[in-house]
Design an enzyme around this catalytic site. Sequence first.
Site, PDB file in Angstrom:
ATOM      1  N   LYS A 120       0.841  -1.199   0.000  1.00  0.00           N
ATOM      2  CA  LYS A 120       0.000   0.000   0.000  1.00  0.00           C
ATOM      3  C   LYS A 120       0.878   1.251   0.000  1.00  0.00           C
ATOM      4  O   LYS A 120       1.890   1.324   0.727  1.00  0.00           O
ATOM      5  CB  LYS A 120      -0.901  -0.024   1.237  1.00  0.00           C
ATOM      6  CG  LYS A 120      -1.862   1.159   1.371  1.00  0.00           C
ATOM      7  CD  LYS A 120      -2.694   0.991   2.633  1.00  0.00           C
ATOM      8  CE  LYS A 120      -3.607   2.169   2.909  1.00  0.00           C
ATOM      9  NZ  LYS A 120      -4.386   1.985   4.154  1.00  0.00           N
ATOM     10  N   SER A 196      -8.923   3.024   3.769  1.00  0.00           N
ATOM     11  CA  SER A 196      -8.005   3.588   2.806  1.00  0.00           C
ATOM     12  C   SER A 196      -7.224   2.554   2.004  1.00  0.00           C
ATOM     13  O   SER A 196      -6.436   2.908   1.125  1.00  0.00           O
ATOM     14  CB  SER A 196      -7.019   4.515   3.517  1.00  0.00           C
ATOM     15  OG  SER A 196      -6.247   3.807   4.482  1.00  0.00           O
ATOM     16  N   SER A 220      -9.628   0.603   7.787  1.00  0.00           N
ATOM     17  CA  SER A 220      -9.086   0.665   6.429  1.00  0.00           C
ATOM     18  C   SER A 220      -8.659  -0.667   5.841  1.00  0.00           C
ATOM     19  O   SER A 220      -8.323  -0.726   4.659  1.00  0.00           O
ATOM     20  CB  SER A 220      -7.909   1.648   6.385  1.00  0.00           C
ATOM     21  OG  SER A 220      -8.356   2.960   6.587  1.00  0.00           O
TER      22      SER A 220
END
Length: 522
Positions: A120, A196, A220
Amino acid sequence: MPRSAQDPKRRLFLQGAAAGAAAAALPAQAQGAAANASHGVAPPDATTWARQIARGEVTPLDALDAAIARVEALPKLNAVVIRDFDLARQQAKALSALSAQARKTAVEKAPLWGLPFLIKDLGQYVEGTVTTNGCAFFKGAVATHSTTLVKRYQRAGLNIFGKTASPEFGMTTTTESRLYGATLNPWNTAHTTGGSSGGTAAAVAAGIVPVAHASDGGGSIRIPAAHCGLFGLKPSRGRVPAGPDVLDGSGLSVNHVISRSVRDSALLLDLTAGPEAGSRIGPPPAAPGSYLAALTRAPRPLRIAVWRSNYFGVPVHTDCLAALERAAHVCAGMGHHLEEKMPALPVQEVYAGMGAAMGAGMLYTVSQREKLLGRAVREDEMEPLDWATLEQARKATAQQLYQARLGFDKAGQIIDAFLGDYDLILTPTTAVPAQKLGVLTLDQPFESYARQAMASSAFTSLFNISGHPAMSVPAHWTADNLPVGAHFVAPYGREDRLLALAAQLEQAMPWAQRMPDLAALR
């Protein structure tokens, strides 16, 4: 004709792994199978990929080329926003050139040797590559060192070939940013992937990779997993290393993965969990044995507390209640005992410091970049709501930050006491199914953003505050073909209990074979 098209085993690997995502990029002989795969045949999980590579049926270069082909075949998905393809190819070529004996030795030390993997684009660093945190101020920011977690991934044999999309600083529950645009939900492209870790969820759901790194500071991991029909486990606070630059920080954010299969999540936790240099406080180790071993031990009948409502009074959508009901029904059918019960919670005291803690982390990260560049960040280099959060963080007092941590401690005490009477908590993962793209962006008035964000994180964020492990499992699909998750929480340090139940649920309501139709993303 390329070697992968000539060798039947390699051709089968490419067909299966593609899951229809890269039909246009595959050899002509494979296109028919890939087209069929896009309508329901899921790709193999990481455990299966790794076994194929270990046996020499597929080389690390074959595996990497297949993953890259899938990225390039889905240009509209916008899941992989930083492409470290050349660096990964150098690594894959070197691994693929090893002898059979050298490969055998390597696999014994690194169970996921040669497997393509994605990180990520937030808070984790691979030396010599860029991490932007989804922010224009960090565009071109090359890491001078790798983080502890990345080193553990590499030690496990993973070959990192890119970074997945995140909203700016992970500060919203969608994956949309000014820097990279919107990541589309493979199940319904008008809707968000969640955030996220939405880039990771989109990549896994679309079959680019079977598992990828994610992080969770308010939901997230779990929210994108719920929105994309995947398994998402948030470990206990301190379980997975976050350093070396910041160890505990605010205590809210925890790293792990989003995966298609439960066993991949358990294996990755086995390979990455544990303290790092400087760690002082953390949950107890997995007991007994590994997390992967926990999947083979069916849990005794569990006492599960069911929460159909949340502490903010956010109405829960019927589809989200349907996901909870299905999970509850399956649990009851397996002999677990369910009871509706919620503890009293001083909401203002517990939640008041969350914004201050998140803002302090952003302020620190931005200030380090300012020092490196020798200039201050400009307002036009950040999204409006994040800029406002940064300005507020500059004004925060030491007392506010101390009170924030006291509120987190209070939440931990209350949930610990409650879980003294129950083995698990079951809630919806979110209060609404995946929202439309655009409604959770960081360039709108705070009031409208907050209403939508609360609907996403009304259930998940409490357990970032308290530090308890939690997971989302796919449990329902809406009439619009959107996945919806059910959310389980365990006592601190009991990821093994969650994983054991997840293995049961995966058998009782199998989700791994469900695949979206990816035609709209090509």
